[in-house]
Design an enzyme around this catalytic site. Structure first.
Site, PDB file in Angstrom:
ATOM      1  N   LYS A  79      14.639  68.319  40.279  1.00 38.40           N
ATOM      2  CA  LYS A  79      14.291  68.460  38.825  1.00 38.40           C
ATOM      3  C   LYS A  79      13.139  67.817  38.329  1.00 38.40           C
ATOM      4  O   LYS A  79      12.321  68.499  37.584  1.00 38.40           O
ATOM      5  CB  LYS A  79      15.562  67.685  38.018  1.00 38.40           C
ATOM      6  CG  LYS A  79      15.273  67.831  36.539  1.00 38.40           C
ATOM      7  CD  LYS A  79      16.313  67.004  35.687  1.00 38.40           C
ATOM      8  CE  LYS A  79      16.049  67.258  34.236  1.00 38.40           C
ATOM      9  NZ  LYS A  79      16.621  66.393  33.412  1.00 38.40           N
ATOM     10  N   ASN A 134      14.048  61.232  33.478  1.00 38.26           N
ATOM     11  CA  ASN A 134      13.310  62.104  34.430  1.00 38.26           C
ATOM     12  C   ASN A 134      12.343  61.262  35.311  1.00 38.26           C
ATOM     13  O   ASN A 134      12.201  60.314  34.982  1.00 38.26           O
ATOM     14  CB  ASN A 134      12.379  63.153  33.543  1.00 38.26           C
ATOM     15  CG  ASN A 134      13.331  63.862  32.948  1.00 38.26           C
ATOM     16  OD1 ASN A 134      14.388  64.694  33.325  1.00 38.26           O
ATOM     17  ND2 ASN A 134      13.105  64.009  31.598  1.00 38.26           N
ATOM     18  N   GLY A 141      20.994  59.558  20.096  1.00 38.78           N
ATOM     19  CA  GLY A 141      19.946  60.585  19.746  1.00 38.78           C
ATOM     20  C   GLY A 141      20.436  62.087  20.229  1.00 38.78           C
ATOM     21  O   GLY A 141      21.866  62.325  20.340  1.00 38.78           O
ATOM     22  N   GLY A 158      21.974  61.529  24.320  1.00 39.94           N
ATOM     23  CA  GLY A 158      23.139  60.564  24.297  1.00 39.94           C
ATOM     24  C   GLY A 158      24.364  61.253  23.241  1.00 39.94           C
ATOM     25  O   GLY A 158      25.370  60.922  23.535  1.00 39.94           O
TER      26      GLY A 158
END
Length: 307
Positions: free
Chosen positions: A186, A103, A9, A12
């Site tokens: 992050k 995440n 996607g 990746g």
């Protein structure tokens, strides 16, 4: 070094594609539809740093995955994690390193439970990228980086060996000796931005222009930072100053990808990115009223979307 990229996607496809472009031994683990698309049109990357079309990139489907790989690069969404783990599990051998780019932290528990702690490195990426209607990988801004490292800190031979391959991809790869701190930082930034922009249904600049908008944005950042501090990963001074500046830039069009997904009626990572912070806050007795409202809002969205 044989690298299995789970999915082709946006994320990746970009990082795997750049490694393939640089001559890496890359195989994409994909579903039948994506395999057909790649066989027909190739893996196409549109980017400010240079377009590329990679004809017929190597792919494999889960039912045909039999061999072990040296590295598994995992870039799925959190809500697809369980299916992804089941699909790439046959590729994990005694020497395989898994680099997840999800995440938050919740995915580490899932991967540890399946494979043990030793194979699972820490990782994160910074990039604005999407798939267009032609299923091409489109990089939206000239910014890309991929950082990974040993979760216990320090360096290792395997991290250095992987870095030697990744640096050829020209996407600002770095081997961190403090990857958990960087992952938490992050997460704090992403959760602050996602919670704020989804709750207010607006980009940063519009929120700032509203009464008490600045206080709201910085309050959300304070809450997320407090959870990180309670976990032993207090965001550092330079990080906090940089992020505070990003969240207080007048007229900023910045939003989170979760905001864009919500606007498009797509699934969102409510539990993984926001809910897990609320759970950790409760365990540490850290008050997070703004974050809690944002999480409730996202769960209402999920319920309505599911209905």
């Amino acid at each position: 070094m044989r690298i299995l990229v789970v999915g082709a996607g946006a994320i990746g496809g970009y990082f795997g594609g750049r490694l393939l472009q640089a001559g890496g031994d890359i195989t994409f683990l994909v579903r039948p539809r994506r395999a057909a698309e790649l066989a027909s049109a190739g893996l196409v990357i549109r980017s400010p740093t240079g377009d590329v079309t990679l004809p017929n990139p190597p792919t494999v489907q889960a039912d045909a995955l039999k061999e072990h790989f040296d590295v598994v690069l995992l870039s799925c969404k959190a809500y697809d994690l369980q299916d992804a783990v089941a699909s790439f599990a046959p590729a994990v051998g005694p020497q395989t390193a898994i680099i997840p780019l999800l995440n938050g932290m919740r995915h580490l528990d899932v991967l540890d439970a399946k494979f043990g702690r030793e194979p699972v490195l820490g990782g994160l990426c910074a990039i604005a990228v999407t798939l267009n209607d032609k299923r091409e990988v489109v990089q939206l801004q000239p910014m890309q980086s991929l950082t990974f490292g040993e979760r216990a800190g320090g360096s290792s031979d395997r991290v250095q060996a992987i870095f030697d391959v990744f640096k050829r991809g020209n996407f600002n790869a770095s081997a961190s000796e403090n990857i958990m701190q960087e992952m938490w930082e992050k997460w704090v930034f992403l959760a602050s931005l996602a919670a704020s922009t989804t709750l207010m249904r607006a980009p940063v600049g519009v929120i700032l222009a509203a009464p008490d908008g600045k206080e709201f944005l910085l309050g959300m950042l304070d809450e997320c930072s407090s959870v990180a501090a309670a976990a032993g990963y207090a965001p550092g001074g330079p990080f906090f100053q940089r992020v505070s500046g990003m969240l207080t830039t007048e007229g900023s069009p910045m939003t989170a990808s979760m905001f864009r997904d919500l606007r498009a009626g797509l699934p969102v990572e409510a539990d993984h990115v926001i809910g897990d912070l609320v759970t950790r806050a409760d365990a540490a007795k850290v008050p997070v009223p703004k974050l809690r409202i944002a999480y409730t809002h996202l769960k209402v969205y999920e319920a309505q979307r599911g209905g």
